[in-house]
Design an enzyme around this catalytic site. Structure first.
Site, PDB file in Angstrom:
ATOM      1  N   LYS A 153      -0.047   9.644  88.853  1.00 37.40           N
ATOM      2  CA  LYS A 153      -1.209  10.134  88.111  1.00 37.40           C
ATOM      3  C   LYS A 153      -1.700  11.435  88.745  1.00 37.40           C
ATOM      4  CE  LYS A 153      -3.978   6.815  86.661  1.00 37.40           C
ATOM      5  NZ  LYS A 153      -4.936   5.734  86.956  1.00 37.40           N
ATOM      6  N   ARG A 176      -9.888   6.858  90.761  1.00 39.89           N
ATOM      7  CA  ARG A 176      -8.738   6.263  90.064  1.00 39.89           C
ATOM      8  C   ARG A 176      -7.565   6.097  91.009  1.00 39.89           C
ATOM      9  NH1 ARG A 176      -7.726  10.470  85.360  1.00 39.89           N
ATOM     10  NH2 ARG A 176      -6.799   8.673  84.269  1.00 39.89           N
ATOM     11  N   GLY A 229      -2.256  -1.702  85.249  1.00 42.81           N
ATOM     12  CA  GLY A 229      -3.310  -2.692  85.444  1.00 42.81           C
ATOM     13  C   GLY A 229      -3.364  -3.300  86.829  1.00 42.81           C
ATOM     14  N   MET A 255      -4.123  -1.731  89.948  1.00 43.67           N
ATOM     15  CA  MET A 255      -5.230  -1.308  90.796  1.00 43.67           C
ATOM     16  C   MET A 255      -6.227  -0.601  89.912  1.00 43.67           C
ATOM     17  SD  MET A 255      -2.845  -0.168  93.890  1.00 43.67           S
ATOM     18  CE  MET A 255      -1.679   0.362  92.677  1.00 43.67           C
ATOM     19  N   ARG A 279       1.942  10.801  81.355  1.00 50.93           N
ATOM     20  CA  ARG A 279       3.121  10.248  82.038  1.00 50.93           C
ATOM     21  C   ARG A 279       4.231  10.145  80.993  1.00 50.93           C
ATOM     22  NH1 ARG A 279       0.169   4.507  82.832  1.00 50.93           N
ATOM     23  NH2 ARG A 279      -0.208   4.117  80.650  1.00 50.93           N
ATOM     24  N   HIS A 327      28.570 -20.255  83.873  1.00 51.06           N
ATOM     25  CA  HIS A 327      29.685 -20.242  82.921  1.00 51.06           C
ATOM     26  C   HIS A 327      29.179 -19.915  81.513  1.00 51.06           C
ATOM     27  CE1 HIS A 327      32.418 -22.233  79.996  1.00 51.06           C
ATOM     28  NE2 HIS A 327      33.352 -21.690  80.772  1.00 51.06           N
ATOM     29  N   SER A 345      43.647  -3.938  89.410  1.00 56.93           N
ATOM     30  CA  SER A 345      42.396  -4.193  88.717  1.00 56.93           C
ATOM     31  C   SER A 345      41.569  -5.102  89.603  1.00 56.93           C
ATOM     32  CB  SER A 345      42.669  -4.850  87.362  1.00 56.93           C
ATOM     33  OG  SER A 345      41.453  -5.115  86.721  1.00 56.93           O
ATOM     34  N   CYS A 381      37.598  -5.272  86.485  1.00 52.70           N
ATOM     35  CA  CYS A 381      37.436  -6.077  85.274  1.00 52.70           C
ATOM     36  C   CYS A 381      36.490  -7.252  85.490  1.00 52.70           C
ATOM     37  CB  CYS A 381      38.790  -6.566  84.758  1.00 52.70           C
ATOM     38  SG  CYS A 381      39.616  -7.689  85.893  1.00 52.70           S
ATOM     39  N   TYR A 394      39.005   3.360  85.625  1.00 50.93           N
ATOM     40  CA  TYR A 394      38.310   2.750  84.486  1.00 50.93           C
ATOM     41  C   TYR A 394      37.478   1.553  84.923  1.00 50.93           C
ATOM     42  CZ  TYR A 394      41.847  -0.984  84.455  1.00 50.93           C
ATOM     43  OH  TYR A 394      42.653  -2.025  84.806  1.00 50.93           O
TER      44      TYR A 394
HETATM   45  P1  ADP Z   1      -5.350   3.200  84.221  1.00 52.42           P
HETATM   46  O1  ADP Z   1      -4.352   3.622  85.222  1.00 52.42           O
HETATM   47  O2  ADP Z   1      -5.613   1.734  84.191  1.00 52.42           O
HETATM   48  O3  ADP Z   1      -5.089   3.791  82.872  1.00 52.42           O
HETATM   49  P2  ADP Z   1      -7.283   5.270  84.602  1.00 52.42           P
HETATM   50  O4  ADP Z   1      -7.546   5.765  85.957  1.00 52.42           O
HETATM   51  O5  ADP Z   1      -6.398   6.107  83.752  1.00 52.42           O
HETATM   52  O6  ADP Z   1      -6.747   3.804  84.719  1.00 52.42           O
HETATM   53  O7  ADP Z   1      -8.695   5.107  83.915  1.00 52.42           O
HETATM   54  C1  ADP Z   1      -9.107   4.086  83.022  1.00 52.42           C
HETATM   55  C2  ADP Z   1      -9.776   4.714  81.803  1.00 52.42           C
HETATM   56  O8  ADP Z   1     -10.873   5.548  82.197  1.00 52.42           O
HETATM   57  C3  ADP Z   1      -8.853   5.594  81.024  1.00 52.42           C
HETATM   58  O9  ADP Z   1      -9.115   5.431  79.657  1.00 52.42           O
HETATM   59  C4  ADP Z   1      -9.248   6.984  81.455  1.00 52.42           C
HETATM   60  O10 ADP Z   1      -8.979   7.937  80.465  1.00 52.42           O
HETATM   61  C5  ADP Z   1     -10.721   6.845  81.695  1.00 52.42           C
HETATM   62  N1  ADP Z   1     -11.151   7.810  82.698  1.00 52.42           N
HETATM   63  C6  ADP Z   1     -10.712   7.922  83.964  1.00 52.42           C
HETATM   64  N2  ADP Z   1     -11.305   8.949  84.602  1.00 52.42           N
HETATM   65  C7  ADP Z   1     -12.141   9.511  83.711  1.00 52.42           C
HETATM   66  C8  ADP Z   1     -13.022  10.631  83.767  1.00 52.42           C
HETATM   67  N3  ADP Z   1     -13.158  11.370  84.860  1.00 52.42           N
HETATM   68  N4  ADP Z   1     -13.725  10.923  82.664  1.00 52.42           N
HETATM   69  C9  ADP Z   1     -13.588  10.177  81.556  1.00 52.42           C
HETATM   70  N5  ADP Z   1     -12.788   9.114  81.428  1.00 52.42           N
HETATM   71  C10 ADP Z   1     -12.056   8.771  82.501  1.00 52.42           C
HETATM   72 MG    MG Z   2      -4.779   5.582  82.491  1.00 49.47          MG
END
Ligand code: ADP
Ligand code: MG
Ligand code: MG
Length: 932
Positions: free
Chosen positions: A24, A93, A102, A104, A339, A455, A813, A881, A901
């Site tokens: 990220k 974040r 989901g 962290m 991403r 098997h 083989s 094989c 091969y």
């Molecule tokens: P995840 O990895 O679970 O997607 P994120 O870090 O991307 O977590 O954030 C969760 C939500 O919060 C996402 O929808 C993201 O766009 C929103 N978000 C994160 N940082 C900001 C920010 N600085 N301003 C507005 N929305 C944010």
């Molecule tokens: Mg996100």
């Protein structure tokens, strides 16, 4: 200042260093640096995370550095962190090098407290929005830093909604939300025994520590184990501190997620969803129903145009389909994350071909961006995506594809019902080679025991039939012809659907959709063949399999197992006759009957593979595999004896009854008399005696053939040398079929392959048989035969004696199934049923060596054999094989080890073609260090 640089602003971070900045963070830097609108922010590195976890406190000076960075954000935004008039709020974040969805969490709106809240209200004139941001922050902060469960907050939310008669969260007024926020602050105090921290830097420090700690939390550790994420792939999480932007500041604000192309179909149009007047998580959380991005073209045409510009910039920069998050704050579009988009197999293929054709990516990139295993989904029928049924049970996804049918509990029933046109699913605890005719008849196979290389799994994959194995929830009672799953009882004939792609088993019939090689897939695979050096052959045992393999693009047959032909129910009795024969003449008589059958099979395969090599392996398995098991025979014998006793007793019954009661009614006696007469006729025919005698003879033979360790016993070339007439018959069948092909102008390329070879002398003996048969066939048919003679290399000694074997063999083989067993001294079944799962779970072994080739051990042996074999015979052709021939990582090794091969089951051929191309493209990444 801390000694090390632990923090990078988005302007300065190296966008290529995902290990340090996390995925990220690296992408936030990249987007900032290419001029996209990203809210200002900075990344605290994974190195800081590791230092924190090591010392259990933040590195010295880190907070001071953070203050410097925050001051920079204040300068850029004109806001103040903790400023009561114009407050700066941030999000904290997490993000590691590998995406761990989901795992962290993210804290939003950090920097709020009583004072900044009033500032936000005054500045925005929107108390509802401010109160909403505040209560969200309290909850997220409490949850992530102090582990307060959501339920505590949910209960307070429910109470406030009830009090104000609100149906949805959005119905709550500013006053109600303020009350809710107060309740949340109180929950925080009750759970932690401390007041909610007011100082924004205090909030920030605690949040950063919590995110760092979450790296070693149970959820994250389990996830990494489950998906085999090693330290080399991701080590620690980074923390991104990002200025908050608000999608919930009115109707000119919005938030959404987008794909630069449709991830379901691959179609080249922007795809996604958005919500007006909402904050980030609302789209994902499903609180309100979002609108498709297409709708934005009407609702906010200018922003829609901006979004298209964003999309184009992302794709031109990344040269890959992107999955991105955006927020519109009062008419200004910000990108918050991007991403690489995860797509299904079809979309991956479509986008690869389209992006390469449009020049966005090279053909090499088009080939390497697809995980070859994904293709598996494309080549098998799948469950109708619209179905909503819940599975009865889940086992292992052992062979992909979906099928429905009536369940049957043994192979004979499968065959009978299958022949009469019924669709059946063979359900067994586990399967054995003698069940093979049941596989032919069944749509799919379901077993309650055994792994992905059991098997059942291996044979089903070979035939391209769906299989779910190891479905332990199913209790099978073969005698009662029923199975229990949870509370459900399935009887023979009940319909089930199994999905070998997911491992799910369903009651009843669920519609499936057929797979086809579509144009873009054919294009991509043609590019793969151009790029690859390794050839891809198929393992195929029948003319039908051979034709199918060719459709998948097989460049020949690398393994044709003759025993699969022996197991056909029409032929098995002849094979058994051959095995049971007490004299040479009797054995020859049986072999004479098998010869034309085998010859016809081979000819069919040669025809289907005209112009391409067909490698036929001479008989390999131990003889007893063609006979019933001793316990089966013992059971039948005891039943027959019981029958004899019963008929005798019934025969005596009328006399006995008359003796006891002379008054017995006449008609009763008469009907008993009839029964007695027919029994007498039955006994005269002696059919049970003959049957009994045959069964007993068979049992004696089975005992005679029984071995302590049949896999290391009398099989393969050892059989061929002790019963030369068997191999001679097979060699003759191959060469006569080839001679017929020559006469009919069919371009056949037979290759005769000897299994289980350990010494050059064994090979020489078989070669002598081949020479003799060849001379005879050529003389009789008056043709010149062209074929190759070679050896399986599946015994450790064969690897070590490769130079000598290569003097006789024109090709090698590698039979890596047996070679892996032999190298580890593991019996596969025992290993997989007993200790392998533990070994893998506890990290003694990283992978199951029967799925992924053990490069360091087995691979090392193979490399020795390749080098020594080629030294003796430079044009020695070498292939593999075993099951590994269809496994992408193993294929990569085979390319590096200079094999010619790989050969794998037909449905895996497209996978192997792509993997072979990738192996070539990435060959420079491999060197001797793979053995380290
Ligand atoms: P995840 O990895 O679970 O997607 P994120 O870090 O991307 O977590 O954030 C969760 C939500 O919060 C996402 O929808 C993201 O766009 C929103 N978000 C994160 N940082 C900001 C920010 N600085 N301003 C507005 N929305 C944010
Ligand atoms: Mg996100
Ligand atoms: Mg073998």
């Amino acid at each position: 200042m801390s000694g090390r640089k632990y923090i990078y602003s988005f302007e300065e971070g190296d966008a290529g260093d995902k290990m340090l900045l996390g995925g990220k963070g690296a992408n936030l830097c990249a987007m900032t640096q290419i001029g996209l609108d990203v809210p200002p922010g900075f990344v605290i590195t994974t190195a800081a995370c590791l230092a924190y976890l090591e010392a259990n406190r933040l590195p010295d000076g880190l907070m001071a550095d953070i203050r410097v960075q925050i001051a920079e954000l204040e300068r850029k935004t004109g806001k103040g962190f903790g400023d009561a008039v114009n407050p700066l709020l941030v999000s904290v974040r997490s993000g590691s090098a590998m995406s761990m969805p989901g795992m962290m969490d993210t804290i939003l709106n950090l920097g709020l407290n009583e004072a900044t809240l009033s500032g936000l209200i005054a500045k925005t004139g929107n108390p509802r929005f401010a109160q909403d941001a505040w209560r969200r922050f309290v909850q997220l902060f409490g949850k992530i830093t102090m582990g307060i469960p959501d339920e505590a907050f949910d209960a307070a939310m429910a109470a406030v909604k009830e009090k104000y008669g609100a149906v949805q969260d959005v119905d709550l007024t500013a006053v109600a939300l303020a009350e809710l926020a107060d309740a949340f602050v109180e929950i925080y105090r009750l759970h932690t025994g401390q007041p909610f921290p007011a100082d924004p830097f205090d909030q920030l420090e605690r949040s950063i520590e919590a995110v760092f700690r979450s790296w070693n939390g149970k959820r994250a550790v389990d996830y990494r184990r489950q998906f085999k994420i090693t330290r080399e792939m991701a080590n620690g999480t980074a923390v991104n501190v990002v200025t908050m932007v608000f999608g919930n500041m009115g109707n000119d604000s919005a938030t959404g997620v987008g794909f630069t192309r449709n991830p379901g179909t691959g179609e080249n149009v922007i795809y996604g969803e958005y919500l007006t007047n909402a904050q980030g998580e609302d789209v994902v959380a499903g609180i309100r129903t979002p609108k498709p991005i297409a709708a934005m073209a009407q609702e906010m045409p200018d922003l829609h145009r901006q979004l298209i510009v964003l999309r184009d910039k992302l794709e031109t920069h990344y040269r890959e389909v992107q999955d991105f998050e955006f927020t519109i704050e009062q008419g200004r579009l910000y990108c918050l994350q991007t991403r690489n988009g995860k797509m299904n197999a079809r979309a991956m293929v479509m986008t690869s071909v389209e992006m390469a054709d449009s020049g966005l990516i090279s053909r090499e990139r088009a080939l390497t961006r697809i995980n070859p295993m994904l293709l598996e989904q494309l080549l098998v029928p799948m469950l109708d995506p619209a179905h909503k049924a819940a599975p009865l049970a889940q086992g292992l996804p052992a062979s992909p594809g979906a099928a429905s049918g009536k369940i049957v509990f043994d192979a004979d029933t499968a065959e009978q019902r299958g022949k009469s046109g019924e669709k059946v699913i063979l359900v067994r605890e586990e399967t054995k080679p003698e069940d093979i005719h049941g596989f032919f008849a069944a749509q799919a196979i379901l077993t309650s025991r055994g792994g992905k290389t059991s098997h059942a799994a291996v044979v089903a994959r070979g035939m391209g039939k769906p299989c779910v194995s190891g479905c332990e929830a199913i209790r099978i009672d073969v005698r009662e012809r029923r199975a229990e799953v949870g509370g459900t009882t399935l009887r023979e004939g009940d319909v089930v659907t199994i999905d070998g792609t997911s491992g799910n088993v369903y009651a009843g019939e669920i519609p499936t959709v057929e797979a086809k090689v579509f144009a873009e897939l054919a294009t991509l695979l043609a590019w793969a063949d151009e790029a690859a050096r390794l050839q891809v052959l198929a393992n195929a045992d029948t003319p039908r399999d051979a034709a199918r393999a060719r459709q998948y693009g097989a460049m020949g047959i690398g393994l044709c197992r003759t025993e699969r032909m022996f197991n056909d129910s029409a032929r098995l009795p002849i094979v058994q006759e051959m095995i049971l024969a007490d004299t040479n003449e009797a054995r020859r008589a049986a072999l004479d009957r098998l010869l034309p059958i085998q010859r016809a099979d081979f000819k069919g395969i040669f025809e289907a593979m005209a112009g391409l090599p067909v490698t036929v392996r001479l008989l390999d398995p131990p003889m007893h595999e063609f006979l019933p098991t001793a316990s089966q025979l013992e059971f039948e014998i005891s039943q027959l004896r019981h029958l004899q006793r019963t008929t005798r007793t019934v025969a005596e019954l009328p006399e006995t009854l008359k003796l006891l009661d002379p008054e017995l009614p006449r008609d009763y006696v008469e009907s008993l008399g009839k029964l007695q007469q027919s029994l007498a006729r039955y006994r005269e025919s002696h059919s049970d005696d003959t049957l009994l005698a045959r069964r007993e003879a068979l049992l004696r033979k089975v005992h005679l053939l029984s071995e302590v360790n049949p896999m290391l016993g009398h099989r393969g070339v050892r059989l061929g040398i002790s019963y030369p007439e068997v191999y001679e018959m097979q060699i003759r069948a191959i060469l006569e079929a080839a001679a017929e092909c020559v006469q009919e102008g069919i371009d056949a390329h037979p290759e005769i392959m000897v299994p289980q070879v350990a010494t050059a002398e064994e090979l020489k003996r078989v070669k002598a048989m081949v020479d003799a048969v060849q001379a005879d066939v050529e003389a009789h048919a008056d043709v010149k035969l062209h074929f190759k003679f070679g050896s399986m290399v599946e015994v450790v000694r064969a690897c070590l004696r490769a130079a000598r074997l290569a003097e006789v063999a024109e090709f090698f083989s590698f039979g890596t199934n047996d070679l892996s067993q032999a190298t580890f001294s593991f019996s596969r079944e025992d290993a997989e049923n007993k200790f392998l799962p533990l070994y893998i779970e506890t990290g003694v072994l990283r992978d199951n060596p029967f799925e992924a080739l053990d490069v360091k051990g087995v691979g090392r042996l193979m490399k020795l054999a390749v080098d020594w074999g080629r030294a003796a015979r430079p044009d020695l052709v070498i292939g593999i094989c075993g099951e590994h021939g269809g496994h992408p990582e193993s294929i990569r090794f085979c390319h590096w080890a200079k094999l010619d091969y790989v050969s794998c089951s037909a449905p895996r051929v497209p996978i192997a073609r792509l993997a072979a191309a990738q192996a070539k493209i990435r060959e420079s990444e491999c060197d001797e260090s793979i053995f380290a």
